[in-house]
Design a protein around this motif. Structure first.
Motif, PDB file in Angstrom:
ATOM      1  N   UNK A 162     -14.878  -5.815   2.829  1.00  0.00           N
ATOM      2  CA  UNK A 162     -15.487  -4.727   3.593  1.00  0.00           C
ATOM      3  C   UNK A 162     -15.398  -4.934   5.094  1.00  0.00           C
ATOM      4  N   UNK A 163     -14.233  -5.357   5.568  1.00  0.00           N
ATOM      5  CA  UNK A 163     -14.038  -5.465   7.001  1.00  0.00           C
ATOM      6  C   UNK A 163     -13.977  -4.072   7.616  1.00  0.00           C
ATOM      7  N   UNK A 164     -14.425  -3.941   8.871  1.00  0.00           N
ATOM      8  CA  UNK A 164     -14.453  -2.614   9.491  1.00  0.00           C
ATOM      9  C   UNK A 164     -13.062  -2.138   9.871  1.00  0.00           C
ATOM     10  N   UNK A 165     -12.915  -0.826  10.006  1.00  0.00           N
ATOM     11  CA  UNK A 165     -11.686  -0.256  10.548  1.00  0.00           C
ATOM     12  C   UNK A 165     -10.644   0.081   9.501  1.00  0.00           C
ATOM     13  N   UNK A 166      -9.506   0.588   9.999  1.00  0.00           N
ATOM     14  CA  UNK A 166      -8.436   1.070   9.124  1.00  0.00           C
ATOM     15  C   UNK A 166      -7.280   0.082   9.066  1.00  0.00           C
ATOM     16  N   UNK A 167      -6.523   0.153   7.975  1.00  0.00           N
ATOM     17  CA  UNK A 167      -5.340  -0.671   7.798  1.00  0.00           C
ATOM     18  C   UNK A 167      -4.083   0.153   8.061  1.00  0.00           C
ATOM     19  N   UNK A 168      -3.094  -0.485   8.680  1.00  0.00           N
ATOM     20  CA  UNK A 168      -1.786   0.127   8.897  1.00  0.00           C
ATOM     21  C   UNK A 168      -0.747  -0.776   8.254  1.00  0.00           C
ATOM     22  N   UNK A 169       0.090  -0.207   7.386  1.00  0.00           N
ATOM     23  CA  UNK A 169       1.127  -0.991   6.719  1.00  0.00           C
ATOM     24  C   UNK A 169       2.338  -1.127   7.627  1.00  0.00           C
ATOM     25  N   UNK A 170       2.714  -2.363   7.911  1.00  0.00           N
ATOM     26  CA  UNK A 170       3.900  -2.648   8.720  1.00  0.00           C
ATOM     27  C   UNK A 170       5.128  -2.726   7.826  1.00  0.00           C
ATOM     28  N   UNK A 171       5.013  -3.433   6.703  1.00  0.00           N
ATOM     29  CA  UNK A 171       6.109  -3.525   5.745  1.00  0.00           C
ATOM     30  C   UNK A 171       5.561  -3.843   4.373  1.00  0.00           C
ATOM     31  N   UNK A 172       6.280  -3.409   3.349  1.00  0.00           N
ATOM     32  CA  UNK A 172       5.927  -3.675   1.960  1.00  0.00           C
ATOM     33  C   UNK A 172       7.234  -3.767   1.188  1.00  0.00           C
ATOM     34  N   UNK A 173       7.526  -4.940   0.649  1.00  0.00           N
ATOM     35  CA  UNK A 173       8.832  -5.136   0.026  1.00  0.00           C
ATOM     36  C   UNK A 173       8.769  -6.216  -1.051  1.00  0.00           C
ATOM     37  N   UNK A 174       9.792  -6.191  -1.903  1.00  0.00           N
ATOM     38  CA  UNK A 174       9.978  -7.238  -2.902  1.00  0.00           C
ATOM     39  C   UNK A 174      11.070  -8.168  -2.397  1.00  0.00           C
ATOM     40  N   UNK A 175      10.771  -9.451  -2.347  1.00  0.00           N
ATOM     41  CA  UNK A 175      11.753 -10.450  -1.930  1.00  0.00           C
ATOM     42  C   UNK A 175      11.505 -11.732  -2.706  1.00  0.00           C
ATOM     43  N   UNK A 176      12.337 -12.726  -2.468  1.00  0.00           N
ATOM     44  CA  UNK A 176      12.139 -13.998  -3.164  1.00  0.00           C
ATOM     45  C   UNK A 176      11.060 -14.811  -2.459  1.00  0.00           C
TER      46      UNK A 176
END
Length: 233
Positions: free
Chosen positions: A85-99
C-alpha cells in the motif's frame, strides 16, 4: 479490531484515498462504525499521529498530515499481504520475457537460460514525483499470464494469491549504492547519488524462488519503519 481499523486507515492514507489535509473520522464516528470502545478509537488515532500520518488538533479534529510517507517494512515482506500500500501511481517502463541470466536482478536457484518475466516500474508520489524504481523478476512458469494484467496496478503478491502460487517466506536486504545513469534518469536526479536499495526475495514452500526484486529509493522520498503489535495485547 484495533489492528484492523488502524491498518485500514493507514492503507487509505498511503494509497492516496485519504489525501493530505483530508479529515479523518472522529473517535465517535469510529465507535459507531466499528462498535468499539472510545479507548480503542482514541488509540487508533493517537497511534496514527505518533507515526506522523495524521495531525490531531483540539476543536479542529484529525487530518491527514502533509507528506504522510511512512511505510511499515513488515508490510513489504509479509507474504500474507497482497500489497504494501505505498502511495502514488505506478508507471511501467518495460515488461518482457527474457532469460534469468539477462535479468537486472539476481534470480537464485534457477538456470541462466530459464525464462523469467522482468518488470521495471516507477512509482510516483501524490505530487507525481518519481520516488521508487522497481525491478522484479519472476520465473515465467509461475506467472505465465502476468503480462496480461494491468501492470500499473497489479501487485506480484496479490497475483500469486489469485493464481494459487503459495509463498512460504520472504526476506529483504538493504544496500547503500551509488545510482547508475539509467535509474537516475527514471528518478529524475543526478547519477552517482547515494541511495538505498531494497532487495526482496520470496520463496515457495519447496524452497524454489518465486520473485527477486530490487527497489531504488529516491533520497528523502519515504520513511521506513518496522513495527510489530501483539494482537493479544
Amino acid at each position: 479490531m484495533y489492528l484492523t481499523i488502524r491498518s485500514g486507515l493507514e492503507a487509505q492514507i498511503q494509497s492516496g484515498e485519504l489525501p493530505p489535509g483530508a479529515k479523518m473520522p472522529t473517535e465517535a464516528e469510529l465507535q459507531a462504525e466499528h462498535g468499539i470502545s472510545r479507548s480503542v478509537a482514541q488509540r487508533v488515532l493517537n497511534d496514527l499521529a505518533s507515526a506522523g500520518l495524521v495531525i490531531r488538533q483540539k476543536r479542529l479534529g484529525t487530518h491527514v498530515a502533509e507528506g504522510a510517507r511512512q511505510v511499515n517494512l513488515l508490510r513489504s515482506v509479509d507474504p500474507r499481504l497482497g500489497s504494501a500500500n505505498l502511495p502514488g501511481r505506478l508507471v511501467t517502463v518495460s515488461a518482457e520475457v527474457l532469460t534469468a541470466g539477462k535479468a537486472e536482478v539476481e534470480v537464485p536457484g534457477i538456470d541462466n537460460d530459464a525464462p523469467v518475466i522482468q518488470l521495471i516500474r516507477v512509482r510516483h508520489d501524490l505530487d507525481d514525483t518519481p520516488i521508487v524504481v522497481e525491478v522484479a523478476a519472476i520465473p515465467f512458469g509461475l506467472a505465465p499470464r502476468l503480462l496480461d494484467e494491468q501492470l500499473e496496478t497489479v501487485s506480484i503478491r496479490a497475483h500469486f494469491t489469485q493464481t494459487g502460487v503459495p509463498i512460504a517466506s520472504s526476506r529483504m536486504y538493504f544496500d547503500p549504492i551509488l545510482l547508475d545513469q539509467g535509474k537516475a534518469d527514471l528518478l529524475g536526479i543526478e547519477p552517482g547519488v547515494a541511495v538505498l536499495r531494497r532487495r526482496r526475495f520470496m520463496w515457495q514452500p519447496n524452497g524454489q524462488i518465486a520473485e527477486s526484486a530490487a527497489y531504488y529509493l529516491r533520497p528523502d522520498a519515504l520513511e521506513f519503519y518496522v513495527e510489530y503489535t501483539d494482537q493479544n495485547g
